[in-house]
Write a protein that holds these residues in place. Structure first.
Motif, PDB file in Angstrom:
ATOM      1  N   UNK A  72       0.815  -1.219   0.000  1.00 20.87           N
ATOM      2  CA  UNK A  72       0.000   0.000   0.000  1.00 20.87           C
ATOM      3  C   UNK A  72       0.850   1.272   0.000  1.00 20.87           C
ATOM      4  N   UNK A  73       1.759   1.331   0.952  1.00 19.88           N
ATOM      5  CA  UNK A  73       2.505   2.583   1.112  1.00 19.88           C
ATOM      6  C   UNK A  73       3.859   2.577   0.391  1.00 19.88           C
ATOM      7  N   UNK A  74       4.196   1.381  -0.114  1.00 18.72           N
ATOM      8  CA  UNK A  74       5.500   1.301  -0.784  1.00 18.72           C
ATOM      9  C   UNK A  74       6.652   1.138   0.184  1.00 18.72           C
ATOM     10  N   UNK A  75       6.352   1.168   1.478  1.00 18.11           N
ATOM     11  CA  UNK A  75       7.471   0.937   2.426  1.00 18.11           C
ATOM     12  C   UNK A  75       7.006   0.279   3.717  1.00 18.11           C
ATOM     13  N   UNK A  76       7.907  -0.476   4.319  1.00 20.46           N
ATOM     14  CA  UNK A  76       7.612  -1.162   5.570  1.00 20.46           C
ATOM     15  C   UNK A  76       8.851  -1.107   6.453  1.00 20.46           C
ATOM     16  N   UNK A  77       8.634  -1.362   7.718  1.00 21.69           N
ATOM     17  CA  UNK A  77       9.752  -1.208   8.653  1.00 21.69           C
ATOM     18  C   UNK A  77      10.109  -2.520   9.340  1.00 21.69           C
ATOM     19  N   UNK A  78      11.395  -2.744   9.447  1.00 20.06           N
ATOM     20  CA  UNK A  78      11.864  -3.889  10.211  1.00 20.06           C
ATOM     21  C   UNK A  78      12.864  -3.372  11.235  1.00 20.06           C
ATOM     22  N   UNK A  79      12.806  -3.950  12.450  1.00 22.61           N
ATOM     23  CA  UNK A  79      13.753  -3.527  13.484  1.00 22.61           C
ATOM     24  C   UNK A  79      14.847  -4.566  13.665  1.00 22.61           C
ATOM     25  N   UNK A  80      16.048  -4.092  13.681  1.00 21.38           N
ATOM     26  CA  UNK A  80      17.153  -5.017  13.982  1.00 21.38           C
ATOM     27  C   UNK A  80      17.677  -4.621  15.360  1.00 21.38           C
ATOM     28  N   UNK A  81      17.417  -5.491  16.325  1.00 19.95           N
ATOM     29  CA  UNK A  81      17.826  -5.170  17.692  1.00 19.95           C
ATOM     30  C   UNK A  81      19.038  -6.034  18.023  1.00 19.95           C
ATOM     31  N   UNK A  82      20.112  -5.361  18.370  1.00 16.99           N
ATOM     32  CA  UNK A  82      21.335  -6.148  18.625  1.00 16.99           C
ATOM     33  C   UNK A  82      21.773  -6.007  20.071  1.00 16.99           C
TER      34      UNK A  82
END
Ligand code: ATP
Ligand code: MG
Lengths: 368, 240, 300
Positions: free
Chosen positions: A110-120
């Motif tokens: 839909x928005x052309x973008x999505x978020x992923x979190x990389x937690x280290x």
């Protein structure tokens, strides 16, 4: 002027002929930078990571598959909620958690973008850094795949987050510290030793009873070491640029200006030490104990100032190195301009003027 | 008479420069041997080879019966040495210096104690035994340094310009100590630029540019060069 | 007056290094300071060279006050401290060049001033000063002190460790500098050098005992000195020291200088005494007193 040049020439002879010191002087920064650099950036292999998938759709599945297929990672847990992240890390096996937001695929389409979190896990900051880079690389290759033949490009935005130690310490963070330590050492210790050596030799007596003015003597001692220190600083920056690919974000001219300012501060301290110390040994001890230790311990180079006891936090304010490290980090890592560091610069400048004034006042025109 | 130092064709080169050029001589037991020469003639260099701290380039030499090439360690135990520049630690007290040197020559603690007492009394240093050596006048330092070099009863003492810069009275006291030591059978090997002191020696050698140009008793040397004093002998010889 | 010192006092903690010292040195004079170790010579040099400030009293050099006008003095005097070492890591030539430069001159310009001494170390001019022999270092130090033409020259024991031939050449040099109008204040432990000065001051325990020309000072020596020799020097000295009438006994080269406590001295009696002890080849003759005798008598 000819007097002064003659004096400087002599100083350069001293410096260039003392092969061992010269070797240490130039070898030390190189060795230190390399040591810190390579001890810290290490390869990763089969690192355990956990997945927190709020979306559980095709794209997240694709990415998860790619991650588990790579030789760098193996997935050792699937967790269900935010709260589990901490407990997973606490077990000590897992080095990173990858968390996909809810409705990942839908957002993407839909928005052309999505978020992923990389937690280290930042207890080992360098591995953490590397891991997030690698994960990011896998995600981005997936994006490429998705975008094949489509003109409206999708975007996956990774958010990197560190737990336990948000102030990342990597070779990048060490460079300002090492540079500070080395400039302090070269400038302050070497000048104080070279002045006290003349006292010990008895040549100071002759120099005092000569047409050379005190200011010329001090300047004559200082100029060669400014040159040396500038070379040293350049070597350090070049090393971090080319060997560790550390980007310098800010202005190089500003960096050079601030560095010279700090070198002068250190030289003023060196001269001050030489007015107190009668022998080379004392000068060395005072430089080491009085300057190096505070620089290493109290400047925030190794131990973050914010986690120090309050007394030490207060004391750390009178350490020039603290301000210089703040300035360096700001220019090198954050890339900010002068308007952000004028306060620190002013403090450093004030200290320098104070030390120079004090050392000229204390400089003995006679023997007692 | 027993020979305690024997030197044959001893040579020392620094790069292309020959500082000591194939010298040969011997020194007898109990002798006061004056080792003279102009500045840079090679005296200190030769002496350093004899006491085993500098390796000769070529030649042969034995000191107290030991070879300078192979038995330097044994030589060091049997000799005393007072160097041209450095003898005592300025930042240690008189007592501490004695204790330190007694220690490195392996004297027992009890012995060091007795010796320290004895030395301080002999030299009249009671009042300043706990003062830093650096604060003493040069002449006192030199006398103390000489006594310290004798702590372990060495067979030979090497003195490199012990009286340089010392005033006339103290200089004479120093030489009285030398006489006394020699009288007890210790061999003295000494360099000096005071020509009156050359007269006090049993035999004297004069070095010029790394070579020994003359060697005899002061009396014979004066006769040989038809000179009035050793000073004249020296002036005639020293510039080659 | 080129140097004038009046009522100078200086103490270090509990030691009184100089006590009410006064003297004057005329322009173009060679003035010697003679005294045992620790007499206060170096302190005096340092005060005159503007390196120390006296506790009380005045001093001026070339007409300038040593405290107020120290900058002017530093521009017109030469100073060679007693414990002077050179830059060990610089070559002979570089050392000389450095000192020439800081005294606003060049080696070439003033080569004639140092030629006699310098030519002896010149063959080694590319050698590092640290590798010179002790006396060669001293000679180089001398050259460094003399490379400019100061109005007043302070030399604190300049010839210590220098061989007799070079000492003679050095003093010839000083005489030549003197002819150019340079005032020279010099201290020395060599009494033969003391007799080369125009005037000398005996200084002991921080006090000046006597100031006069060497000839006049020798005349003050009132006792008769006897030159003694025998087959065994050590025994001769020991026996003389235990002789009941002995006043002073000092070895002096091949002789012993002896003075007697009595006004009328019986040579035969002493000869007899020495023979009985077992000495042979005894000679006793009257000798002329030297500066060294005077010095020892004063310092006793
Ligand atoms: N380590 C060295 N390297 C090069 N040359 C040296 C070294 N040590 C001594 N020499 C040279 O050897 C020569 C002899 O020096 P040495 O110290 O033996 O002289 P000396 O007779 O003791 O003189 P002095 O009376 O001045 O003490 C000198 O020319 C000196 O410069
Ligand atoms: Mg020598």
């Amino acid at each position: 002027m000819k007097l002064f040049l003659g004096f400087i020439k002599k100083e350069f002879y001293h410096i260039l002929r003392d092969r061992r010191s010269l070797f240490i002087l130039f070898g030390m920064p190189i060795v230190q930078i390399l040591l810190f650099g390579f001890a810290i950036t290490n390869e990763i292999n089969n690192v355990n990571i956990a997945i927190l998938d709020h979306s559980k759709d095709v794209t997240t599945k694709k990415i998860i598959d790619n991650i588990s297929a790579s030789k760098y990672f193996s997935i050792n847990a699937f967790i269900q909620q935010e709260n589990d992240i901490e407990s997973v890390f606490k077990k000590g096996q897992t080095k990173a958690v990858i968390s996909f937001e809810k409705d990942f695929n839908q957002h993407l389409i839909k928005n052309g973008q999505a978020t992923v979190q990389i937690i280290t896990d930042a207890t080992d900051p360098n591995t953490a850094n590397t891991i997030s880079n690698y994960v990011n690389a896998i995600i981005q290759s997936q994006v490429k795949e998705l975008n094949k033949g489509i003109d409206k490009g999708y975007q996956i935005i990774p958010q990197t987050r560190m737990v336990y130690n948000p102030e990342l310490k990597s070779v990048f963070m060490f460079v300002p510290g090492i540079m500070t330590v080395i400039l302090m050492l070269v400038s302050a210790m070497m000048t104080s030793i070279s002045i006290t050596r003349e006292k010990e030799l008895g040549t100071m007596e002759v120099i005092l009873v000569s047409p050379l003015k005190p200011l010329q003597v001090i300047a004559g001692k200082v100029v060669p070491y400014i040159a040396l220190s500038v070379i040293n600083a350049t070597v350090i920056i070049l090393l971090s640029l080319f060997v560790f690919k550390m980007p310098i974000q800010g202005s190089l001219i500003l960096l050079a200006f601030e560095t010279v300012l700090f070198i002068v501060t250190a030289l003023a301290l060196g001269i001050l030490i030489s007015t107190i110390a009668a022998t080379q040994q004392t000068a060395m001890m005072i430089s080491l104990m009085g300057l190096m230790l505070p620089v290493i311990i109290l400047s925030g180079f190794i131990f973050p100032i914010s986690s120090m006891p309050l007394v030490l936090q207060i004391i750390s304010n009178i350490i020039p190195a603290k301000w210089f490290i703040i300035i360096l980090k700001a220019i090198m890592l954050k890339g900010v301009g002068f308007s952000f560091i004028w306060k620190e610069t002013l403090i450093l400048l004030g200290m320098t003027v104070f030390f120079i004034a004090l050392s000229i006042k204390k400089y003995k025109i006679r023997l007692e | 008479m027993e020979r305690v130092i024997e030197v044959e064709s001893l040579t020392k080169k620094f790069g292309a420069f020959t500082a000591v050029d194939s010298i040969s001589f011997h020194v007898k037991k109990g002798e006061i041997f004056g080792f003279l020469g102009a500045n840079g003639a090679g005296k200190t260099t030769a002496m350093k080879m004899l006491i085993g701290i500098s390796h000769p380039t070529s030649g042969k030499a034995t000191v107290a019966g030991f070879d300078v090439f192979t038995e330097a360690e044994s030589i060091k135990k049997n000799i005393g040495y007072m160097s041209q520049k450095f003898a005592l630690y300025d930042d240690l007290t008189v007592k501490e210096n004695i204790t330190f040197y007694g220690g490195i020559y392996g004297l027992s603690r009890a012995k060091i104690k007795i010796k320290t007492q004895q030395l301080i009394e002999e030299l009249g240093l009671e009042d300043i035994a706990n003062n830093m050596v650096g604060s003493l006048p040069l002449g006192w330092k030199q006398k103390l340094a000489f006594s310290v070099a004798l702590l372990h009863n060495p067979k030979i003492v090497f003195l490199d310009e012990p009286t340089g810069g010392v005033d006339p009275i103290t200089r004479r006291q120093f030489w009285e100590m030398i006489y006394k030591t020699a009288n007890q059978g210790t061999t003295i090997f000494v360099t000096t630029h005071y020509m009156d002191e050359a007269e006090y020696c049993d035999r004297v050698s004069i070095m010029v540019n790394g070579n020994i140009e003359a060697l005899d008793t002061p009396k014979n040397l004066k006769k040989q060069f038809s000179a009035h004093s050793m000073n004249d002998v020296f002036l005639k010889l020293a510039r080659g | 007056m080129s140097i004038s010192v009046s009522h100078i006092n200086k103490s270090y903690k509990d030691i009184r290094a100089l006590q009410d010292v006064s003297f004057e040195v005329k322009k173009g004079e060679i003035f010697g300071l003679i005294g045992p170790d620790g007499a206060g010579k170096t302190t005096l040099f340092r005060i005159l060279a503007t390196l120390l400030i006296a506790d009380s009293g005045q001093a001026s050099v070339a007409g300038h006050d040593v405290v107020k006008d120290y900058k002017t003095i530093r521009n017109c005097v030469g100073y060679m401290p007693g414990k002077f070492s050179l830059y060990q890591d610089l070559t002979v030539e570089e050392n000389l060049e450095f000192f020439a430069t800081i005294f606003k001159t060049t080696i070439k310009e003033n080569y004639h001033l140092i030629e006699d001494i310098y030519k002896q170390i010149e063959p080694f001019k590319t050698r590092r000063a640290g590798k010179l022999s002790g006396g060669m270092k001293q000679k180089l130090a001398l050259c460094c002190a003399l490379i400019h033409k100061p109005e007043v020259l302070f030399l604190d024991e300049p010839t210590t460790g220098v061989d007799p031939v070079s000492r003679k050449e050095f003093w010839d040099m000083l005489k030549r500098l003197q002819q150019k109008g340079i005032t020279i204040l010099v201290s020395t432990p060599y009494m033969d050098e003391a007799s080369l000065c125009d005037r000398i001051a005996f200084i002991q325990d921080g006090k000046i005992l006597e100031i006069d020309s060497p000839e006049a000072i020798v005349k003050h020596f009132t006792k008769t000195i006897y030159n003694l020799s025998a087959n065994n020097m050590y025994k001769l000295i020991e026996s003389l020291k235990t002789y009941e009438h002995a006043h002073s006994v000092y070895p002096f080269g091949e002789f012993v200088h002896y003075t007697d406590t009595r006004d009328v001295f019986d040579i035969d009696e002493l000869q007899h005494y020495l023979k009985n002890i077992g000495l042979n080849d005894i000679t006793i003759e009257i000798a002329k007193p030297t500066i060294e005798d005077t010095f020892m008598a004063l310092a006793k």
